[in-house]
Structure formats: structure tokens, C-alpha cells
Design a protein around this motif. Structure first.
Motif, PDB file in Angstrom:
ATOM      1  N   LEU A  33       0.835  -1.194   0.000  1.00 47.70           N
ATOM      2  CA  LEU A  33       0.000   0.000   0.000  1.00 47.70           C
ATOM      3  C   LEU A  33       0.875   1.251   0.000  1.00 47.70           C
ATOM      4  N   VAL A  87      -2.104  -4.932   1.624  1.00 52.88           N
ATOM      5  CA  VAL A  87      -3.431  -5.539   1.570  1.00 52.88           C
ATOM      6  C   VAL A  87      -3.287  -6.933   0.970  1.00 52.88           C
ATOM      7  N   ALA A 110      -6.704  -5.806   5.347  1.00 51.25           N
ATOM      8  CA  ALA A 110      -5.788  -4.669   5.353  1.00 51.25           C
ATOM      9  C   ALA A 110      -5.655  -4.092   6.754  1.00 51.25           C
ATOM     10  N   LEU A 156     -14.123  -6.329   2.459  1.00 50.58           N
ATOM     11  CA  LEU A 156     -12.889  -5.683   2.907  1.00 50.58           C
ATOM     12  C   LEU A 156     -12.933  -5.642   4.428  1.00 50.58           C
ATOM     13  N   ALA A 159     -10.588  -9.132   1.031  1.00 51.65           N
ATOM     14  CA  ALA A 159      -9.375  -8.339   1.215  1.00 51.65           C
ATOM     15  C   ALA A 159      -9.149  -8.082   2.702  1.00 51.65           C
ATOM     16  N   ILE A 178      -6.920   0.525  -2.765  1.00 51.77           N
ATOM     17  CA  ILE A 178      -7.782  -0.642  -2.562  1.00 51.77           C
ATOM     18  C   ILE A 178      -9.024  -0.555  -3.441  1.00 51.77           C
TER      19      ILE A 178
END
Length: 252
Positions: free
Chosen positions: A118, A127, A144, A172, A142, A160
Motif C-alpha cells: 500500500l 493488503v 488490510a 474488505l 481483502a 484498494i
């Protein structure tokens, strides 16, 4: 349309360290760089919690440095929690004695797992992206851990958003270090189908939760049935447990 009920967990495990109040950040700071304290007991408690879920996203899992006794904590949790598939993304190294990683535990085989660095003022965030199933209906998850600074978070969320794009079945999850209505979150909502959470569940600090900074965001095609915050051993974050209804075709 037939659906499958999945249980997801997002947990910042603080590398198995114990924080029971703000004073511990100073009084127990040694536990963040040395293999002391009951980290193995904490990991066992986290494994028991994780094992009740189908897919788990981890933040601040040590990938095998001095402070964890050179134990890859994601691998350890996978074995103890009964997960057939696991992956980790080492990202931040601290003074050669500690390291941190995002992790993924899954009882389903991912079709693909990708790691992405990132952007940010301080390098080292990432991520982890996993895909389940094939085609446009595939489920994408995902994981992160975003930066403390708003400017860096905005750049990270824009990155993202490019990865997730217009994907209809996307999740996410992670430690965002901000509330879901912060201005830097808006590019994510504008450029993906991810939605702000219907309910903000406070997760930080774990001993007196006041801030909702850990999130599981989903697209409208994925229906969240339940969401609750649960202790992740004695981490300074509570974990988020979600029951999610996913279309069966997302796994085909």
C-alpha cells in the motif's frame, strides 16, 4: 437464489501481546519486542475463537521474529484452529526484533491469493487479496491494516478501491484506524460497491470500547445477518465476528 451462510472474523491480535489499559503500552512495552509473557496461551485462545469461523482476516500477526519466539503466528493459528488454507503478508519490520503481517485463514480453498504493497508516507503497509470461485460472481476477500495518518489512509483506500473496483461480491476487513464516516473513506464508497456499515460496533480500546475502527465492509449482494465484537485474547482491539449470506454461485 440459493445462498451459503459464512462466518467471518477480523482480528487485530497485537502479536499475542496483552494490553489491559493505556498504562500497559508503557509498563508492558517489552512484550512487543521480546518473546515473554503468555503469548502462546493468547494464541491458543485466539485459535479457539477463529476456529468457529470459515474465513479469518488477521492484522498484527507476527510472521516469525524474536518477539514471537520465531513462530509464524498465522501458521500456528491455522493449525490450532483447524484451517486447511492459510496465507500471510509480512509488511512491517521493527528494529530487527519484531515483525508484523496480515494473515488469512480459510476452510475453503482460495483460487488465488495476491499481496499488494500500500502507498503511504511510511512504507510497510499492505493488503492481502483472496479470490474464491471463478468469473464475475467470485467472492473476493481483502484484509488490510491502514495507517494512522489520514492522508496516507486516503491514498491506501484509493489504491484498494482500484483493486476491488466494481466487483459484486467483495469483502474488505481489517483495522482501518478510523471511523467509517471519515472523509478519507469516501473514495472507497464512490469507486466500489462496498457500503458503509449499517451499525458501527466499537472495537477500540478493548477494555472500554469507544471507537469503531475495525470494520467488515461488504457489497450489497452480500447480506450481513449478524455482527458482534468479541475479545481476541487480551489484544487492545476487539475482533469483529460476522455472519454473511453469500450466493452459492460465488463459489462455483
Amino acid at each position: 437464489m440459493s445462498t451459503r451462510r459464512l462466518r467471518l472474523l477480523s482480528a487485530n491480535i497485537q502479536a499475542g501481546s496483552s494490553t489491559r489499559g493505556y498504562h500497559d503500552y508503557v509498563a508492558r512495552s517489552w512484550s512487543h519486542v521480546l518473546p515473554a509473557g503468555n503469548k502462546r496461551g493468547a494464541l491458543d485462545a485466539i485459535a479457539e475463537l477463529a476456529g468457529r469461523h470459515d474465513i479469518v482476516g488477521l492484522q498484527e500477526a507476527d510472521p516469525g521474529s524474536l518477539r514471537s519466539g520465531f513462530t509464524n503466528q498465522t501458521h500456528y493459528l491455522a493449525e490450532r484452529g483447524g484451517f486447511a488454507y492459510w496465507s500471510h503478508q509480512p509488511n512491517r519490520r521493527m528494529g530487527g526484533v519484531a515483525s508484523s503481517a496480515n494473515g488469512l485463514l480459510s476452510k475453503f480453498e482460495p483460487r488465488e491469493v495476491a499481496n499488494h504493497a500500500l502507498p503511504g508516507r511510511v512504507r510497510g503497509r499492505g493488503v492481502l487479496l483472496a479470490s474464491f470461485g471463478n468469473g464475475e460472481a467470485a467472492l473476493t476477500v481483502a484484509v488490510a491494516h491502514l495507517s494512522l495518518g489520514a492522508q496516507s489512509r486516503r491514498a491506501q483506500l484509493e489504491f484498494i478501491a482500484e483493486l476491488l473496483g466494481d466487483h459484486p461480491h467483495a469483502v474488505l476487513m481489517g483495522d482501518f484506524n478510523c471511523d467509517p464516516d471519515r472523509p478519507e473513506m469516501q473514495p472507497l464508497y464512490r469507486h466500489t460497491r462496498l457500503q458503509p456499515p449499517a451499525d458501527c460496533v466499537p472495537t477500540f480500546p478493548s477494555w472500554k470500547p469507544q471507537r469503531a475502527i475495525d470494520h467488515v465492509l461488504v457489497t450489497p449482494a452480500l447480506a450481513i445477518a449478524t455482527m458482534q465484537a468479541l475479545p481476541a485474547a487480551q489484544s487492545d482491539h476487539l475482533a469483529l465476528s460476522v455472519e454473511l449470506d453469500v450466493p452459492e454461485r460465488a463459489f462455483e
